[in-house]
Design an enzyme around this catalytic site. Structure first.
Site, PDB file in Angstrom:
ATOM      1  N   ASP A  45      -5.785 -17.099  -0.309  1.00 44.69           N
ATOM      2  CA  ASP A  45      -5.958 -15.678  -0.613  1.00 44.69           C
ATOM      3  C   ASP A  45      -4.779 -15.144  -1.437  1.00 44.69           C
ATOM      4  OD1 ASP A  45      -7.112 -13.162  -0.561  1.00 44.69           O
ATOM      5  OD2 ASP A  45      -7.390 -13.144   1.613  1.00 44.69           O
ATOM      6  N   ASP A  74     -15.219  -8.887  -1.236  1.00 45.55           N
ATOM      7  CA  ASP A  74     -15.125  -8.427   0.152  1.00 45.55           C
ATOM      8  C   ASP A  74     -16.304  -7.534   0.507  1.00 45.55           C
ATOM      9  OD1 ASP A  74     -12.917  -9.761   1.027  1.00 45.55           O
ATOM     10  OD2 ASP A  74     -11.504  -8.131   0.669  1.00 45.55           O
TER      11      ASP A  74
HETATM   12  C1  GLA Z   1      -8.711 -10.419   2.040  1.00 47.56           C
HETATM   13  C2  GLA Z   1      -9.905 -11.338   1.900  1.00 47.56           C
HETATM   14  C3  GLA Z   1     -10.749 -11.263   3.137  1.00 47.56           C
HETATM   15  C4  GLA Z   1      -9.906 -11.629   4.342  1.00 47.56           C
HETATM   16  C5  GLA Z   1      -8.695 -10.728   4.427  1.00 47.56           C
HETATM   17  C6  GLA Z   1      -7.742 -11.162   5.512  1.00 47.56           C
HETATM   18  O1  GLA Z   1      -9.086  -9.087   2.032  1.00 47.56           O
HETATM   19  O2  GLA Z   1     -10.641 -11.024   0.775  1.00 47.56           O
HETATM   20  O3  GLA Z   1     -11.858 -12.124   3.044  1.00 47.56           O
HETATM   21  O4  GLA Z   1      -9.519 -12.968   4.252  1.00 47.56           O
HETATM   22  O5  GLA Z   1      -7.977 -10.709   3.207  1.00 47.56           O
HETATM   23  O6  GLA Z   1      -6.635 -10.361   5.584  1.00 47.56           O
END
Ligand code: GLA
Length: 742
Positions: free
Chosen positions: A483, A553
């Protein structure tokens, strides 16, 4: 194929690159490299008749040593225009010499044909064998400074794709600074009128929205200055005409294989020529070249279609799938996963994960991914990034016992990292405050309570490699979600001298590549999934390391129609990670049926992102069926050809934004899968859907009804879906139809 002849004007070389059914033609004219054509294949080898000859006036200067009165760099179509010597349009190159001057000129020196596609440096790049591509390298020199530029052109043999990049070398004794260096530039003549730029804009939660904007005299551009390719603009744009559709008309797509700051611009001059340029964004870029040093740009990939946007996309899809993604998982069937993020957020422990895993195993799901919150003291998003040590309060005994129990259930195990970040509240920041990017004397901006690590530093990368490797070796971890949740600010490095601070943005990206290369080499069996607050760095460079990427997301199925179909303009289904999440959806509060959530998520690398322990038996049965369908249709969806039939924003029968439909067809056209979604239903609907890509001479049986149709009928007249759904079509209802050749 590369054909090299000499042209009728000056007998200098003319290069005709044939890539699939496309042509890319340019020539040398008094040492200048002139662009002649990029589009559907042409036969004529001498295209110099296309050069526009405009009578001179005082505002268009002429090179001192060209005899032709009509020739001006300000008008001539060029391959790699430079700044300061008579071409006032946006330039591809600006080199500042030690004496402070910036005027640059480039003249042809030599050319060379190379077999296949040679690796030029360590940056992510398309790969092709000697029987799959041909490469032309043209060397140019700036007589004033002695600096040389080598332009690389690869023509793919089976695909209408041309791949370009540039390498600048300073063979002189004094340093120069490269202040701007595009990966590719080409001047498209007036044949693409009236021209539009198609691009993908967005923000968090609504990435890659398709927009078409008419070109005007002057520059239309998309860019990122965020230190990442970004949610806001994807490093892609296509030149199209106002008449280009999914199935007809010209489209020249340009995709930059780069994860950092970029700019793609289309500049229209007074003579209707469009300068299409792509490369690193130059606001905070200045790369110093000491004597003997060189700079290589990222790669730019052109997908050339004379038959609409669908074909442009399919060329990109094949190129990324077969010639960009690497490693074991590039072509392998990906496991159906369940991710605990939307199920638990930070609030989980081994017991909770095991409960989800038990239900997952019973439903046929193949992997559990433990998301954010397993390390340091991370119980919310305000601490611990950088402290990649297991929180034993949540996971007693560490990772190994948990992973062993999950494996014993027949599931693989995956884990989340955000390697490039550091929380101000972390042991790492206490020990190494200078490891965060920052400008001396200025506060560091925060985003999601975190700073960005200085990835230009080898010691930072070594720390990350050691700690991440330690975690990955501590248990049977088969997947990593990588990430990246914030963008760069105050981007200066504590270790670089002042004259090299203009290199930080690009060095950051090179540092990231270096770490990714080390991790993927050390753990070759690992499946890597990219992520950046959803799809904030969904670009070909990241796909080179991670064959799948978390698309957004926003997991709402209706919103995902825009996001996934927008993403499909450049990226294949196999690259798009798509999960069934809870209803009401956590981002939009919208309720959508489990069936439709499954149909939409099936458009990519499939999985679940909800608390399985709260589902009804009926829903669990549906999961079993969805997982079985995913396996049955895996090849078709992930290796077939995509046809976008209706985009969510299209107007159909006078109403806008009511449907979406797409289909994938196997390479031999024997099988097809059609997905149809009613976003908003209406009274007395008539739904007739025309299919694409089938064999018109074949007949196809639709599996659910057993009805047989001629391919030509399905494509020309269509299939009537008006009464095809039991219970009628309601908001958010959907259908998937499977056709087999009989
Ligand atoms: C980001 C990612 C999510 C999740 C969060 C965790 O927003 O896109 O899928 O992994 O971080 O903090």
């Amino acid at each position: 194929m590369i054909r090299i002849t000499s042209h009728s004007l000056t007998s200098e070389p003319l290069f005709h690159l044939r890539a699939g059914d496309a042509s890319y033609v340019f020539c040398v004219f008094h040492g200048f490299l002139l662009h002649l054509y990029c589009g559907p294949a042409v036969e004529d080898d001498d295209l110099t008749h296309l050069l526009v000859k405009v009578g001179h006036d005082s505002v268009v200067p002429r090179p001192a040593d060209t005899p032709e009165g009509w020739f001006s760099l300000d008008i001539a179509p060029q391959e790699f225009p430079v700044y300061g010597t008579g071409d006032y349009r946006p330039s591809a190159l600006l080199i500042r010499r030690a004496d402070g001057s910036a005027a640059t000129s480039l003249r042809y020196v030599s050319h060379e044909v190379l077999a296949g596609k040679p690796a030029i440096d360590a940056q992510p790049a398309v790969h092709a064998r000697e029987d799959e591509a041909d490469t032309l390298a043209v060397t140019l020199c700036d007589p004033g400074s002695g600096v040389t530029v080598r332009l690389y052109y690869t023509a793919m043999r089976a695909l209408p794709a041309v791949i370009r990049r540039a390498a600048v070398e300073n063979p002189t004794n004094s340093p120069v600074t490269v202040e701007r260096c595009a990966s590719a530039s080409l001047d498209i003549a007036a044949w693409m009128e009236p021209a539009e730029l198609l691009h993908l804009w967005g923000t968090w939660g609504r990435e890659r929205t398709v927009e078409r904007t008419p070109l005007a005299h002057g520059t239309v551009s998309v860019s990122s200055r965020r230190g990442a390719s970004s949610h806001h603009h994807n490093p892609f744009a296509a030149l199209v005409t106002a008449h280009t559709t999914e199935t007809a008309g010209p489209a020249i797509g340009l995709s930059l294989v780069y994860a950092g700051n970029f700019e793609i611009a289309a500049d229209t001059d007074p003579f209707g020529s469009i300068r299409f340029t792509a490369g690193i964004e130059s606001t905070d870029f200045a790369w110093r070249l000491e004597a003997g040093e060189s700079f290589v740009t990222p790669e730019a990939v052109l997908s050339i279609s004379g038959e609409g946007l669908g074909k442009m996309s399919r060329t990109f899809h094949r190129l990324w799938r077969e010639h960009l993604c690497r490693g074991e998982w590039a072509g392998k069937v990906r496991p159906v996963l369940v991710n605990n993020w939307e199920a638990t957020y930070f609030n989980f422990d081994s017991e909770k994960l095991l409960a989800i895993a038990r239900d997952a195993a019973a439903c046929g799901i193949e992997m559990l991914v433990m998301d954010d919150g397993w390390f340091g003291t991370r119980n919310d998003d305000r601490s611990s990034l950088g402290d990649w040590f297991v929180n034993e309060e949540k996971l007693p005994g560490g990772l190994r016992p948990l992973v062993e129990q999950i494996n014993a259930l027949g599931l693989k195990f995956g884990i989340w990292f955000e390697p490039e970040m550091i929380s101000p509240r972390s042991r790492l920041f206490e020990a190494h405050p200078d490891w965060a990017l920052g400008t001396p004397g200025r506060d560091k901006s925060v985003a999601r309570s975190q700073y960005v690590l200085d990835m230009t530093r080898p010691d930072v990368r070594d720390y990350l490699f050691e700690t991440i490797s330690g975690v990955l070796s501590s248990a049977n971890i088969e997947y990593v979600k990588w990430d990246f949740n914030r963008n760069l600010t105050e981007a200066a490095s504590a270790t670089l001298p002042p004259e090299r601070q203009g290199e930080v943005m690009h060095r950051y990206v090179l540092g990231l590549y270096d770490l990714l290369e080390r991790i993927t080499s050390a753990f070759p069996h690992l499946l890597l999934e990219g992520c950046s607050s959803g799809g904030g760095r969904f670009d070909p460079a990241m796909l080179y390391y991670s064959p799948q990427y978390w698309t957004s997301d926003d997991t709402d199925a209706m919103e995902r129609l825009d996001i996934q179909l927008g993403t499909s303009f450049v990226y294949p289904a196999s690259a798009m990670s798509c999960h069934v999440s809870a209803s009401p959806n956590h981002q939009t509060r919208r309720e959508t049926s489990f069936e439709t959530r499954g149909h939409v998520a099936m458009g990519g690398a499939f999985g679940y992102e909800l608390d399985l322990t709260t589902l009804t038996d009926g829903e669990k049965d549906l999961i079993r069926r969805q997982v079985a369908d995913y396996h049955r249709y895996y090849d078709l969806i992930n290796r077939g050809d995509l046809y976008r039939l209706i985009l969510p924003g299209d107007t159909v029968n006078g109403k806008t934004g009511r449907f979406a439909a797409w289909m994938t067809v196997s390479a031999d056209r024997s099988e097809a899968l059609v997905t149809f979604v009613v976003i908003r239903a209406s009274i007395h609907p008539v739904y007739v859907l025309r299919l694409e890509g089938l064999d018109p001479a074949a007949s196809y049986r639709e599996e659910s009804t057993g009805a047989v149709y001629a391919g030509s009928t399905l494509m020309r007249a269509g299939i009537n879906l008006t009464s095809a759904r039991r219970g009628g079509w309601v908001d958010g209802s959907s259908a998937v139809m499977h056709f087999m050749r009989v």
